[in-house]
Design a protein around this motif. Structure first.
Motif, mmCIF file in Angstrom:
data_model
loop_
_atom_site.group_PDB
_atom_site.id
_atom_site.type_symbol
_atom_site.label_atom_id
_atom_site.label_comp_id
_atom_site.label_asym_id
_atom_site.label_seq_id
_atom_site.Cartn_x
_atom_site.Cartn_y
_atom_site.Cartn_z
ATOM 1 N N PRO A 150 28.603 7.477 -0.383
ATOM 2 C CA PRO A 150 27.516 8.519 -0.359
ATOM 3 C C PRO A 150 27.874 9.002 0.896
ATOM 4 N N LEU A 151 27.426 10.715 1.423
ATOM 5 C CA LEU A 151 27.722 11.401 2.023
ATOM 6 C C LEU A 151 26.087 12.088 2.298
ATOM 7 N N GLU A 152 25.956 12.359 3.984
ATOM 8 C CA GLU A 152 24.906 13.818 4.095
ATOM 9 C C GLU A 152 25.753 15.246 4.658
ATOM 10 N N PHE A 153 25.241 16.300 3.906
ATOM 11 C CA PHE A 153 25.837 17.186 4.493
ATOM 12 C C PHE A 153 24.359 18.607 4.538
ATOM 13 N N ARG A 154 25.023 19.595 4.824
ATOM 14 C CA ARG A 154 23.903 20.016 5.029
ATOM 15 C C ARG A 154 24.420 21.928 4.443
ATOM 16 N N LEU A 155 23.411 21.863 4.173
ATOM 17 C CA LEU A 155 23.977 23.047 3.073
ATOM 18 C C LEU A 155 23.629 24.348 3.516
ATOM 19 N N PRO A 156 24.154 26.079 4.296
ATOM 20 C CA PRO A 156 23.416 26.571 4.948
ATOM 21 C C PRO A 156 23.144 27.458 3.777
ATOM 22 N N ASP A 157 22.261 27.824 4.628
ATOM 23 C CA ASP A 157 20.947 28.865 3.643
ATOM 24 C C ASP A 157 20.851 30.185 2.584
ATOM 25 N N ILE A 164 37.722 12.520 0.377
ATOM 26 C CA ILE A 164 36.402 13.865 0.341
ATOM 27 C C ILE A 164 37.671 15.017 0.657
ATOM 28 N N ARG A 165 37.065 15.535 -1.110
ATOM 29 C CA ARG A 165 38.089 17.112 -1.153
ATOM 30 C C ARG A 165 36.857 18.341 -0.883
ATOM 31 N N LEU A 166 36.500 18.970 0.012
ATOM 32 C CA LEU A 166 35.240 19.936 -0.094
ATOM 33 C C LEU A 166 36.202 21.882 -0.395
ATOM 34 N N THR A 167 35.663 22.062 -0.796
ATOM 35 C CA THR A 167 36.143 23.462 -1.695
ATOM 36 C C THR A 167 35.307 24.346 -1.811
ATOM 37 N N LEU A 168 35.869 25.938 -1.886
ATOM 38 C CA LEU A 168 35.080 27.151 -1.341
ATOM 39 C C LEU A 168 36.395 28.514 -1.743
ATOM 40 N N THR A 169 35.452 28.707 -3.287
ATOM 41 C CA THR A 169 36.435 29.831 -3.425
ATOM 42 C C THR A 169 35.825 31.367 -3.853
ATOM 43 N N ALA A 170 36.041 31.813 -3.645
ATOM 44 C CA ALA A 170 35.578 33.319 -3.533
ATOM 45 C C ALA A 170 36.649 34.303 -3.841
ATOM 46 N N THR A 171 35.880 35.683 -4.167
ATOM 47 C CA THR A 171 36.838 36.992 -4.283
ATOM 48 C C THR A 171 37.349 37.022 -2.782
ATOM 49 N N ALA A 172 38.498 37.502 -2.681
ATOM 50 C CA ALA A 172 39.349 38.680 -1.656
ATOM 51 C C ALA A 172 39.167 38.799 -0.398
ATOM 52 N N LEU A 173 38.020 39.856 -1.048
ATOM 53 C CA LEU A 173 37.200 40.672 -0.544
ATOM 54 C C LEU A 173 36.201 40.131 0.387
ATOM 55 N N GLN A 174 35.079 38.918 -0.329
ATOM 56 C CA GLN A 174 34.138 38.035 -0.387
ATOM 57 C C GLN A 174 34.430 37.196 1.187
ATOM 58 N N HIS A 175 35.146 36.014 0.895
ATOM 59 C CA HIS A 175 35.554 35.535 1.214
ATOM 60 C C HIS A 175 35.532 34.839 2.752
ATOM 61 N N ALA A 176 35.754 36.018 3.555
ATOM 62 C CA ALA A 176 35.760 36.714 4.613
ATOM 63 C C ALA A 176 33.933 35.816 5.136
ATOM 64 N N SER A 177 33.964 36.913 4.703
ATOM 65 C CA SER A 177 31.914 36.479 4.680
ATOM 66 C C SER A 177 30.994 35.648 4.551
ATOM 67 N N VAL A 178 32.006 34.474 3.892
ATOM 68 C CA VAL A 178 31.261 32.994 3.249
ATOM 69 C C VAL A 178 32.021 32.131 4.106
ATOM 70 N N ALA A 179 33.425 31.954 4.421
ATOM 71 C CA ALA A 179 33.675 31.316 4.923
ATOM 72 C C ALA A 179 33.506 30.768 6.443
ATOM 73 N N GLU A 180 32.701 30.812 7.413
ATOM 74 C CA GLU A 180 31.509 30.722 8.336
ATOM 75 C C GLU A 180 31.072 29.733 7.773
ATOM 76 N N ASP A 181 30.450 30.366 6.646
ATOM 77 C CA ASP A 181 29.647 28.969 5.988
ATOM 78 C C ASP A 181 29.750 27.703 5.844
ATOM 79 N N PHE A 182 30.919 27.480 5.013
ATOM 80 C CA PHE A 182 32.163 26.698 4.502
ATOM 81 C C PHE A 182 32.489 25.675 5.649
ATOM 82 N N ARG A 183 32.773 26.082 6.938
ATOM 83 C CA ARG A 183 33.125 25.772 8.013
ATOM 84 C C ARG A 183 31.230 25.004 8.647
ATOM 85 N N GLU A 184 31.017 26.019 8.277
ATOM 86 C CA GLU A 184 29.556 25.143 9.285
ATOM 87 C C GLU A 184 28.916 23.379 8.501
ATOM 88 N N LEU A 185 29.332 23.864 7.036
ATOM 89 C CA LEU A 185 29.154 22.683 5.938
ATOM 90 C C LEU A 185 29.744 21.204 6.484
#
Length: 165
Positions: free
Chosen positions: A8-15, A132-153
């Motif tokens: 079991p894991l604990e983590f915080r999901l960005p807003d 544990i594998r955590l994966t973020l998948t986004a369009t090439a255009l959107q990736h930069a804007s959501v990458a910090e949320d992923f790092r925060e998680l």
């Protein structure tokens, strides 16, 4: 059907992210999925978490290589754009990003997928190692804007202690 994590894991999901049932978003076999509030050209960025006990001494780099090979079976033009070791000797990790082209819905899209592999010992039995594998998948255009949320998680992930906070 969602798959349980090996521990079991604990983590915080960005807003700006919302949990989604893995089966309903085409991600059977993962334990957790979250989708971003904003889509890019009809593709919704998503984060997934899965994992397994590893009774072997497989290196995280070997597991990441296997992930690249699996991606090459379902996508085109797959290339690793970044790979680095993260974490510490006590809690090692590996991060990699892949660029690829894939058919989603009726459209071919250029996507980026960032993966983080975390090696954790089971707090109940420290002889057991989970990856544990955590994966973020986004369009090439959107990736930069959501990458910090992923790092925060990723920074917030911890084995669940059961203690109330």
């Amino acid at each position: 059907m969602p798959t349980a994590l090996p521990l079991p894991l604990e983590f915080r999901l960005p807003d700006s992210w919302r949990p989604a049932p893995p089966d309903s978003v085409g991600a059977p076999g993962v334990a957790f999925v979250a989708v971003h509030a904003e889509s890019d050209a009809g593709f919704t960025a998503n984060i997934s978490i899965d994992g397994e006990y590893r009774p072997d001494d497989a290196l995280l780099a070997d597991l990441a290589d296997a992930s690249v090979q699996r991606m090459q079976e379902v996508a085109e033009s797959v290339r690793v754009t970044d790979r680095s070791e993260v974490g510490s000797a006590d809690a090692p990790g590996l991060a990699q990003t892949m660029a690829f082209s894939a058919l989603t819905g009726d459209s071919r899209r250029d996507l980026l997928q960032s993966q983080v592999y975390l090696s954790m010992l089971d707090t109940g039995d420290p002889r057991k190692r989970a990856v544990i594998r955590l994966t973020l998948t986004a369009t090439a255009l959107q990736h930069a804007s959501v990458a910090e949320d992923f790092r925060e998680l990723v920074r917030s992930v911890r084995p669940e202690t059961g203690a109330a906070s």
